[in-house]
Design a protein around this motif. Sequence first.
Motif, PDB file in Angstrom:
ATOM      1  N   ASN A  74       0.884  -1.172   0.000  1.00  0.00           N
ATOM      2  CA  ASN A  74       0.000   0.000   0.000  1.00  0.00           C
ATOM      3  C   ASN A  74       0.922   1.221   0.000  1.00  0.00           C
ATOM      4  O   ASN A  74       1.449   1.603   1.041  1.00  0.00           O
ATOM      5  N   HIS A  80       0.691   8.274  -5.867  1.00  0.00           N
ATOM      6  CA  HIS A  80       0.257   9.261  -6.844  1.00  0.00           C
ATOM      7  C   HIS A  80       1.404  10.029  -7.499  1.00  0.00           C
ATOM      8  O   HIS A  80       1.180  10.709  -8.497  1.00  0.00           O
ATOM      9  N   HIS A 103      -5.122  -0.710  -1.783  1.00  0.00           N
ATOM     10  CA  HIS A 103      -5.597   0.530  -1.151  1.00  0.00           C
ATOM     11  C   HIS A 103      -6.817   0.202  -0.313  1.00  0.00           C
ATOM     12  O   HIS A 103      -7.712  -0.521  -0.772  1.00  0.00           O
ATOM     13  N   LEU A 104      -6.842   0.753   0.891  1.00  0.00           N
ATOM     14  CA  LEU A 104      -7.984   0.535   1.778  1.00  0.00           C
ATOM     15  C   LEU A 104      -9.243   1.180   1.194  1.00  0.00           C
ATOM     16  O   LEU A 104     -10.330   0.596   1.219  1.00  0.00           O
ATOM     17  N   THR A 105      -9.065   2.408   0.684  1.00  0.00           N
ATOM     18  CA  THR A 105     -10.194   3.120   0.088  1.00  0.00           C
ATOM     19  C   THR A 105     -10.152   2.902  -1.426  1.00  0.00           C
ATOM     20  O   THR A 105      -9.201   2.307  -1.940  1.00  0.00           O
ATOM     21  N   ARG A 114      -5.957  11.657  -6.525  1.00  0.00           N
ATOM     22  CA  ARG A 114      -5.806  10.240  -6.134  1.00  0.00           C
ATOM     23  C   ARG A 114      -6.150   9.292  -7.288  1.00  0.00           C
ATOM     24  O   ARG A 114      -5.994   8.086  -7.176  1.00  0.00           O
TER      25      ARG A 114
HETATM   26  C1  DQA Z   1      -4.513   4.950   0.388  1.00  0.00           C
HETATM   27  C2  DQA Z   1      -5.081   5.981  -0.579  1.00  0.00           C
HETATM   28  C3  DQA Z   1      -4.092   7.130  -0.803  1.00  0.00           C
HETATM   29  O1  DQA Z   1      -4.651   8.090  -1.687  1.00  0.00           O
HETATM   30  C4  DQA Z   1      -3.789   7.806   0.510  1.00  0.00           C
HETATM   31  O2  DQA Z   1      -2.810   8.814   0.319  1.00  0.00           O
HETATM   32  C5  DQA Z   1      -3.403   6.873   1.594  1.00  0.00           C
HETATM   33  C6  DQA Z   1      -4.060   5.581   1.693  1.00  0.00           C
HETATM   34  C7  DQA Z   1      -5.546   3.858   0.756  1.00  0.00           C
HETATM   35  O3  DQA Z   1      -5.144   2.872   1.361  1.00  0.00           O
HETATM   36  O4  DQA Z   1      -6.736   4.021   0.484  1.00  0.00           O
HETATM   37  O5  DQA Z   1      -2.588   7.208   2.456  1.00  0.00           O
HETATM   38  O6  DQA Z   1      -3.399   4.301  -0.225  1.00  0.00           O
END
Ligand code: DQA
Length: 147
Positions: A74, A80, A103-105, A114
Amino acid sequence: MTDVLVVNGPNLGRLGSREPEKYGSTTESELAGLVREWGAALALQATLRQSDSETDLVRWMHECVDAGTHVVLNPAAFTHYSYALRDACALVTREGLALIEVHLTNPHAREEFRHTSVISGVATGTIAGLGVEGYHLALRAVAARVG
Ligand code: DQA
């Protein structure tokens, strides 16, 4: 046992307290335990590491190349814009090792900046938007490739 290094990038050391409505309530140490358990159930020796430093992440990718270790990554905000991390990830996949981006989100459902991942183009695959379950699915993907 096949080794898998699970790497979390910047600000993910704050998991559990960092915007839990987005990133969930699982803490980093709980995730480390889950990664170990999920890995063991898949005959993988999976270890979680986290750093806020691009230098560490690049060095860890080089170590994985040298040791033949698969990667679940992750990259957090480095996703980005870090061409240095992208180039290090390319070394991993060019070696025939798996590198699963997690990615969690779902970054595509968030701010415009993003929507770009400089990592995806050199990753084996990408899992996004499924919370910590994404790490489980990534480990399953690694196990399926090595099995
Ligand atoms: C992330 C998404 C990224 O945009 C963000 O900067 C994170 C976490 C995610 O796990 O959703 O720090 O990678």
